[in-house]
Design a protein around this motif. Structure first.
Motif, PDB file in Angstrom:
ATOM      1  N   GLY A 246       0.813  -1.211   0.000  1.00 48.78           N
ATOM      2  CA  GLY A 246       0.000   0.000   0.000  1.00 48.78           C
ATOM      3  C   GLY A 246       0.841   1.253   0.000  1.00 48.78           C
ATOM      4  O   GLY A 246       0.531   2.231  -0.700  1.00 48.78           O
ATOM      5  N   LEU A 247       1.929   1.242   0.772  1.00 46.58           N
ATOM      6  CA  LEU A 247       2.827   2.398   0.810  1.00 46.58           C
ATOM      7  C   LEU A 247       3.456   2.636  -0.557  1.00 46.58           C
ATOM      8  O   LEU A 247       3.596   3.787  -1.001  1.00 46.58           O
ATOM      9  CB  LEU A 247       3.914   2.170   1.861  1.00 46.58           C
ATOM     10  N   HIS A 248       3.824   1.550  -1.234  1.00 43.65           N
ATOM     11  CA  HIS A 248       4.383   1.664  -2.584  1.00 43.65           C
ATOM     12  C   HIS A 248       3.405   2.378  -3.521  1.00 43.65           C
ATOM     13  O   HIS A 248       3.776   3.344  -4.204  1.00 43.65           O
ATOM     14  CB  HIS A 248       4.701   0.263  -3.121  1.00 43.65           C
ATOM     15  N   PHE A 249       2.154   1.923  -3.555  1.00 41.03           N
ATOM     16  CA  PHE A 249       1.173   2.542  -4.450  1.00 41.03           C
ATOM     17  C   PHE A 249       0.866   3.977  -4.026  1.00 41.03           C
ATOM     18  O   PHE A 249       0.678   4.857  -4.875  1.00 41.03           O
ATOM     19  CB  PHE A 249      -0.096   1.700  -4.504  1.00 41.03           C
ATOM     20  N   ALA A 250       0.816   4.234  -2.733  1.00 37.56           N
ATOM     21  CA  ALA A 250       0.539   5.584  -2.252  1.00 37.56           C
ATOM     22  C   ALA A 250       1.632   6.549  -2.683  1.00 37.56           C
ATOM     23  O   ALA A 250       1.350   7.658  -3.172  1.00 37.56           O
ATOM     24  CB  ALA A 250       0.399   5.577  -0.731  1.00 37.56           C
ATOM     25  N   LYS A 251       2.878   6.150  -2.507  1.00 36.12           N
ATOM     26  CA  LYS A 251       3.984   7.047  -2.843  1.00 36.12           C
ATOM     27  C   LYS A 251       4.062   7.305  -4.334  1.00 36.12           C
ATOM     28  O   LYS A 251       4.302   8.437  -4.774  1.00 36.12           O
ATOM     29  CB  LYS A 251       5.303   6.459  -2.316  1.00 36.12           C
ATOM     30  N   HIS A 252       3.855   6.257  -5.136  1.00 37.18           N
ATOM     31  CA  HIS A 252       3.919   6.477  -6.582  1.00 37.18           C
ATOM     32  C   HIS A 252       2.741   7.312  -7.070  1.00 37.18           C
ATOM     33  O   HIS A 252       2.892   8.121  -7.998  1.00 37.18           O
ATOM     34  CB  HIS A 252       4.017   5.147  -7.318  1.00 37.18           C
ATOM     35  N   ALA A 253       1.587   7.152  -6.460  1.00 31.65           N
ATOM     36  CA  ALA A 253       0.450   8.005  -6.818  1.00 31.65           C
ATOM     37  C   ALA A 253       0.765   9.460  -6.475  1.00 31.65           C
ATOM     38  O   ALA A 253       0.557  10.367  -7.295  1.00 31.65           O
ATOM     39  CB  ALA A 253      -0.805   7.546  -6.087  1.00 31.65           C
ATOM     40  N   GLN A 254       1.258   9.686  -5.275  1.00 29.33           N
ATOM     41  CA  GLN A 254       1.573  11.046  -4.844  1.00 29.33           C
ATOM     42  C   GLN A 254       2.671  11.657  -5.699  1.00 29.33           C
ATOM     43  O   GLN A 254       2.550  12.787  -6.202  1.00 29.33           O
ATOM     44  CB  GLN A 254       1.997  11.034  -3.377  1.00 29.33           C
ATOM     45  N   ILE A 260       3.388  15.306 -12.689  1.00 26.45           N
ATOM     46  CA  ILE A 260       2.841  15.536 -14.033  1.00 26.45           C
ATOM     47  C   ILE A 260       1.324  15.637 -14.056  1.00 26.45           C
ATOM     48  O   ILE A 260       0.730  15.712 -15.129  1.00 26.45           O
ATOM     49  CB  ILE A 260       3.300  14.426 -15.012  1.00 26.45           C
ATOM     50  N   GLY A 261       0.679  15.635 -12.894  1.00 25.63           N
ATOM     51  CA  GLY A 261      -0.779  15.654 -12.863  1.00 25.63           C
ATOM     52  C   GLY A 261      -1.406  16.915 -13.404  1.00 25.63           C
ATOM     53  O   GLY A 261      -2.586  16.919 -13.759  1.00 25.63           O
ATOM     54  N   ASP A 262      -0.636  17.998 -13.492  1.00 24.91           N
ATOM     55  CA  ASP A 262      -1.138  19.235 -14.094  1.00 24.91           C
ATOM     56  C   ASP A 262      -0.931  19.258 -15.602  1.00 24.91           C
ATOM     57  O   ASP A 262      -1.436  20.156 -16.282  1.00 24.91           O
ATOM     58  CB  ASP A 262      -0.438  20.456 -13.475  1.00 24.91           C
ATOM     59  N   ARG A 263      -0.183  18.295 -16.131  1.00 27.39           N
ATOM     60  CA  ARG A 263       0.216  18.314 -17.533  1.00 27.39           C
ATOM     61  C   ARG A 263      -0.515  17.302 -18.396  1.00 27.39           C
ATOM     62  O   ARG A 263      -0.673  17.500 -19.601  1.00 27.39           O
ATOM     63  CB  ARG A 263       1.731  18.052 -17.650  1.00 27.39           C
ATOM     64  N   THR A 264      -0.920  16.179 -17.804  1.00 30.58           N
ATOM     65  CA  THR A 264      -1.515  15.101 -18.588  1.00 30.58           C
ATOM     66  C   THR A 264      -2.399  14.251 -17.683  1.00 30.58           C
ATOM     67  O   THR A 264      -2.274  14.302 -16.460  1.00 30.58           O
ATOM     68  CB  THR A 264      -0.414  14.210 -19.219  1.00 30.58           C
ATOM     69  N   THR A 265      -3.301  13.501 -18.281  1.00 33.01           N
ATOM     70  CA  THR A 265      -4.098  12.549 -17.515  1.00 33.01           C
ATOM     71  C   THR A 265      -3.203  11.395 -17.066  1.00 33.01           C
ATOM     72  O   THR A 265      -2.458  10.828 -17.870  1.00 33.01           O
ATOM     73  CB  THR A 265      -5.257  12.005 -18.360  1.00 33.01           C
ATOM     74  N   VAL A 266      -3.287  11.052 -15.787  1.00 30.20           N
ATOM     75  CA  VAL A 266      -2.465   9.988 -15.213  1.00 30.20           C
ATOM     76  C   VAL A 266      -3.364   8.841 -14.768  1.00 30.20           C
ATOM     77  O   VAL A 266      -4.373   9.057 -14.093  1.00 30.20           O
ATOM     78  CB  VAL A 266      -1.637  10.499 -14.013  1.00 30.20           C
ATOM     79  N   PHE A 267      -2.982   7.622 -15.169  1.00 30.99           N
ATOM     80  CA  PHE A 267      -3.619   6.416 -14.652  1.00 30.99           C
ATOM     81  C   PHE A 267      -2.576   5.625 -13.875  1.00 30.99           C
ATOM     82  O   PHE A 267      -1.482   5.364 -14.394  1.00 30.99           O
ATOM     83  CB  PHE A 267      -4.170   5.552 -15.787  1.00 30.99           C
ATOM     84  N   LEU A 268      -2.898   5.249 -12.634  1.00 36.06           N
ATOM     85  CA  LEU A 268      -2.016   4.402 -11.840  1.00 36.06           C
ATOM     86  C   LEU A 268      -2.420   2.958 -12.079  1.00 36.06           C
ATOM     87  O   LEU A 268      -3.542   2.558 -11.747  1.00 36.06           O
ATOM     88  CB  LEU A 268      -2.122   4.742 -10.358  1.00 36.06           C
ATOM     89  N   ARG A 288      -6.523   0.948  -2.219  1.00 41.08           N
ATOM     90  CA  ARG A 288      -6.449   1.670  -0.941  1.00 41.08           C
ATOM     91  C   ARG A 288      -5.178   2.520  -0.890  1.00 41.08           C
ATOM     92  O   ARG A 288      -5.187   3.661  -0.440  1.00 41.08           O
ATOM     93  CB  ARG A 288      -6.475   0.663   0.211  1.00 41.08           C
ATOM     94  N   GLY A 289      -4.059   1.949  -1.390  1.00 39.67           N
ATOM     95  CA  GLY A 289      -2.810   2.699  -1.416  1.00 39.67           C
ATOM     96  C   GLY A 289      -2.898   3.933  -2.300  1.00 39.67           C
ATOM     97  O   GLY A 289      -2.436   5.019  -1.924  1.00 39.67           O
ATOM     98  N   VAL A 290      -3.487   3.785  -3.483  1.00 38.38           N
ATOM     99  CA  VAL A 290      -3.625   4.944  -4.381  1.00 38.38           C
ATOM    100  C   VAL A 290      -4.452   6.040  -3.708  1.00 38.38           C
ATOM    101  O   VAL A 290      -4.113   7.220  -3.767  1.00 38.38           O
ATOM    102  CB  VAL A 290      -4.259   4.520  -5.720  1.00 38.38           C
ATOM    103  N   ARG A 291      -5.527   5.654  -3.041  1.00 38.77           N
ATOM    104  CA  ARG A 291      -6.372   6.649  -2.362  1.00 38.77           C
ATOM    105  C   ARG A 291      -5.615   7.344  -1.236  1.00 38.77           C
ATOM    106  O   ARG A 291      -5.766   8.556  -1.030  1.00 38.77           O
ATOM    107  CB  ARG A 291      -7.636   5.982  -1.832  1.00 38.77           C
ATOM    108  N   LYS A 292      -4.782   6.614  -0.515  1.00 35.73           N
ATOM    109  CA  LYS A 292      -3.979   7.248   0.533  1.00 35.73           C
ATOM    110  C   LYS A 292      -2.936   8.189  -0.081  1.00 35.73           C
ATOM    111  O   LYS A 292      -2.587   9.221   0.504  1.00 35.73           O
ATOM    112  CB  LYS A 292      -3.323   6.191   1.410  1.00 35.73           C
TER     113      LYS A 292
END
Length: 341
Positions: A246-254, A260-268, A288-292
């Motif tokens: 979960g921490l892995h997905f959270a950190k990569h989402a953040q 680049i979230g202001d520049r392009t659509t991002v899908f995790l 759950r990690g992405v949401r965190k």
């Protein structure tokens, strides 16, 4: 000897501290809802084999119920010369016509890729201008069929790959002229960008290729400047506890959304397959990690973002139920006010 012993104790403390800290952090549930812009990687049979009208209707209903806006239909792979044999996508017109009838707002993109030739290994040589020209001609064919865009998945892609960026420049010019999309699948960001030259020097080849293919911040920005969508393949964590996954997905989402979230659509990218090594990794944990990770953002990105389900051929009805539970839609304003009251 005493110094060595203390060093060993220190290292052991760090090894124990990280999982313990991750476990404590994991206990607090996320507050961010899911999003209404999400992607799905879909099997080749949709473009390669005929289906019944009932199958198309059922698939379209699944997409609507799960807020899937973009589907990457596997339509390749590319041959070494940058072409795709026509028999591989003979059912594409029927698929696109059915989606137009039953899910007209879903963007069906042609998912095209191949193993990138690096150090003599791999299949397609993107450094060859003639190959890139053929790739563009193939892209035109799929856009002419009615696909809403082109989704590239070339692997491995290293952050010094000028040929890949040149291909993206040419493809973006093509898709933009047609009012279509260009999307790119790429590995998760490197943890430390400065380590890439060290990896390159110490690990000249890994499994036939060079050091692990991870984009740097600079390379991700270069992709975001060229692609309408960037899908981060964040799965295959090979971690041994759910809190670490979960921490892995959270950190990569953040990190990715901040970068680049202001520049392009991002899908995790999140997995529904069962890994043989990272047994703690599953769809609910990833979501759950992405949401965190979204919770940790200082502000919401300017561009839409969501998750990419990998993949439809490994996703069961139970997985879709977990998805709807762990990636809930945003509450309507009225209901949200009632809940706060």
């Amino acid at each position: 000897m005493r110094g060595v012993a203390w060093a060993a104790v220190y290292v052991l403390g760090l090894v124990l501290l990280v999982p313990s800290g991750a476990w404590m952090w994991w206990q607090t549930p996320p507050s961010a809802p899911g999003t209404d812009v999400n992607a799905l990687w879909a099997r080749h049979q949709w473009v390669g084999e005929p289906h019944t009208d009932a199958e198309y209707r059922s698939f379209a209903d699944l997409l609507r119920r799960n807020r899937i806006t973009d589907v990457y239909f596997h339509a390749g792979p590319f041959e070494a010369d940058g072409t795709v044999p026509a028999n591989l996508y003979r059912n594409a017109p029927a698929l696109l016509a059915a989606l137009h009838r039953y899910a007209p707002t879903v963007r069906a993109q042609a998912y095209l890729g191949q193993i990138r030739k690096v150090d003599g290994h791999g299949i397609i040589d993107l450094d060859d201008r003639n190959v890139r020209t053929n790739v563009l001609a193939t892209d035109r064919t799929f856009l002419d069929l009615g696909f809403a865009g082109v989704h590239y998945d070339f692997e491995p892609i290293y952050p010094d790959d000028a040929a890949f960026l040149a291909l993206l420049d040419d493809t973006r010019a093509l898709t933009k002229s047609r009012g279509k999309l260009l999307s790119v699948a790429i590995e998760q960001k490197t943890l430390v960008d400065a380590a890439q030259p060290i990896f390159k020097a110490l690990l000249p080849r890994t499994g036939g290729f060079r050091y692990p293919a991870r984009p740097t911040a600079t390379f991700l920005r270069a992709l975001a400047a060229r692609a309408d969508q960037v899908a981060i393949m964040a799965y295959d964590t090979q971690l041994w506890t759910k809190s670490l996954v979960g921490l892995h997905f959270a950190k990569h989402a953040q990190w990715t959304l901040d970068l680049i979230g202001d520049r392009t659509t991002v899908f995790l990218g999140v997995p529904t397959y069962r890994s043989s090594t990272g047994w703690a990794e599953d769809l609910p944990t990833a979501l759950r990690g992405v949401r965190k990770g979204i919770d940790a953002l200082g502000r919401q990105p300017k561009k839409p973002f969501g998750v990419g389900i990998y993949a439809d051929w490994t996703t069961s009805e139970k997985d879709w139920q977990d998805y709807r539970k762990e990636w809930p839609p945003k509450a309507p304003a009225g209901r949200a006010a009632q809940e706060q009251g």
